[in-house]
Design an enzyme around this catalytic site. Sequence first.
Site, PDB file in Angstrom:
ATOM      1  N   LYS A 193       0.091   4.437  -0.314  1.00 60.54           N
ATOM      2  CA  LYS A 193      -0.659   5.300   0.503  1.00 60.54           C
ATOM      3  C   LYS A 193      -0.348   6.812  -0.614  1.00 60.54           C
ATOM      4  O   LYS A 193      -0.406   6.473  -2.045  1.00 60.54           O
ATOM      5  CB  LYS A 193      -0.099   5.719   1.747  1.00 60.54           C
ATOM      6  CG  LYS A 193      -0.262   4.416   2.621  1.00 60.54           C
ATOM      7  CD  LYS A 193       0.036   4.505   3.909  1.00 60.54           C
ATOM      8  CE  LYS A 193      -0.169   3.337   4.786  1.00 60.54           C
ATOM      9  NZ  LYS A 193      -0.200   3.443   6.044  1.00 60.54           N
TER      10      LYS A 193
ATOM     11  N   GLU B 257      -6.915   4.684   7.228  1.00 58.89           N
ATOM     12  CA  GLU B 257      -6.896   6.065   7.261  1.00 58.89           C
ATOM     13  C   GLU B 257      -8.225   6.706   6.379  1.00 58.89           C
ATOM     14  O   GLU B 257      -8.735   7.859   6.819  1.00 58.89           O
ATOM     15  CB  GLU B 257      -5.830   6.397   6.374  1.00 58.89           C
ATOM     16  CG  GLU B 257      -4.398   6.089   7.099  1.00 58.89           C
ATOM     17  CD  GLU B 257      -3.312   5.600   6.331  1.00 58.89           C
ATOM     18  OE1 GLU B 257      -2.997   5.606   5.267  1.00 58.89           O
ATOM     19  OE2 GLU B 257      -2.374   5.052   7.157  1.00 58.89           O
TER      20      GLU B 257
ATOM     21  N   GLY C   9       2.352   2.357  10.800  1.00 61.81           N
ATOM     22  CA  GLY C   9       3.138   3.568  10.526  1.00 61.81           C
ATOM     23  C   GLY C   9       3.902   4.073  11.741  1.00 61.81           C
ATOM     24  O   GLY C   9       4.469   5.145  11.941  1.00 61.81           O
TER      25      GLY C   9
ATOM     26  N   ASN D 255       0.709  -1.123   0.041  1.00 64.73           N
ATOM     27  CA  ASN D 255      -0.042   0.041   0.145  1.00 64.73           C
ATOM     28  C   ASN D 255       0.930   1.246   0.031  1.00 64.73           C
ATOM     29  O   ASN D 255       1.464   1.563   1.094  1.00 64.73           O
ATOM     30  CB  ASN D 255      -0.897   0.008   1.425  1.00 64.73           C
ATOM     31  CG  ASN D 255      -1.715   1.117   1.384  1.00 64.73           C
ATOM     32  OD1 ASN D 255      -1.798   2.290   0.351  1.00 64.73           O
ATOM     33  ND2 ASN D 255      -2.451   1.395   2.682  1.00 64.73           N
TER      34      ASN D 255
HETATM   35  P1  PGA Z   1       2.718   0.586   7.724  1.00 68.26           P
HETATM   36  O1  PGA Z   1       1.298   0.515   6.975  1.00 68.26           O
HETATM   37  O2  PGA Z   1       3.315  -0.946   6.948  1.00 68.26           O
HETATM   38  O3  PGA Z   1       3.288   1.795   6.980  1.00 68.26           O
HETATM   39  O4  PGA Z   1       2.619   0.435   9.110  1.00 68.26           O
HETATM   40  C1  PGA Z   1       0.545  -0.453   6.861  1.00 68.26           C
HETATM   41  C2  PGA Z   1      -0.877  -0.043   6.275  1.00 68.26           C
HETATM   42  O5  PGA Z   1      -1.347   1.209   6.645  1.00 68.26           O
HETATM   43  O6  PGA Z   1      -1.476  -0.766   5.319  1.00 68.26           O
END
Ligand code: PGA
Length: 249
Positions: free
Chosen positions: A15, A99, A173, A13
């Site tokens: 984002k 999110e 995150g 992902n």
């Molecule tokens: P992250 O995000 O690996 O940066 O913690 C995971 C996600 O939101 O799918």
Amino acid sequence: MSARERKFFVGGNWKMNGDTASINGIIEFMKPENLSDDSEVVVSPPTCYLQYVRQKLPVSIGVAAQNCYKAEKGAFTGEVSPLMLKDIGVNWVILGHSERRNIFGESDELVGEKVGFALSKGMRVIACIGELLSEREAGKTEAVVARQLKAIADNVSNWSDVVVAYEPVWAIGTGKTATPEQAQEVHASLRKTLSSISSQIGAQTRIIYGGSVNAGNCRSLAAMSDIDGFLVGGASLKPDFVTIVNAQD
Ligand code: PGA
């Protein structure tokens, strides 16, 4: 059916990250010869790069949108429809990401409706659920994820097009991964819920973990019997993603 019989699934992902130059770099390290045949791999670029990435990557790697709306077309400024995604060769979509839920206010009900609509248009869905830190601390984790899963499940008729992603919000995150045991406990309870729909759905549906997965912790998480892969954020932008895809090797 054991975790090894469910095909390992790793989603990246991205984002709201990347530009053409950095995306070209990701495409470079995602060469199929670097990736285990035993893993299904799907990457999820920002909307404006979906078509570019779909054209650049081999068909063995799936491409997912990060969101889509629950209508074919119309006056929904800023949204994309599953039909548009399919038109450009994108047949996966991430829905219900924390999110989307927590920053953009998507409710369980809306997420469920989007899942049902996307599936009805022939999309495959990575459906995300997960508890907030305050909910975990209040001992509500199981109840929260069961509620979120039910809102999704009520809209699913064909589970073979769905991957469930358990992503504790406190682990996304933050660098704070759930321990393999913490994640396994929730995955096992989700599988129990799915098994109550039918034993086959429980046995065959992939439940993947997300939240600060990296090249260092992926193997111990992948070793758990109910963890069938990962949804990876930050580390999916780096060559570490290849290590994560190959975590079962
Ligand atoms: P992250 O995000 O690996 O940066 O913690 C995971 C996600 O939101 O799918």
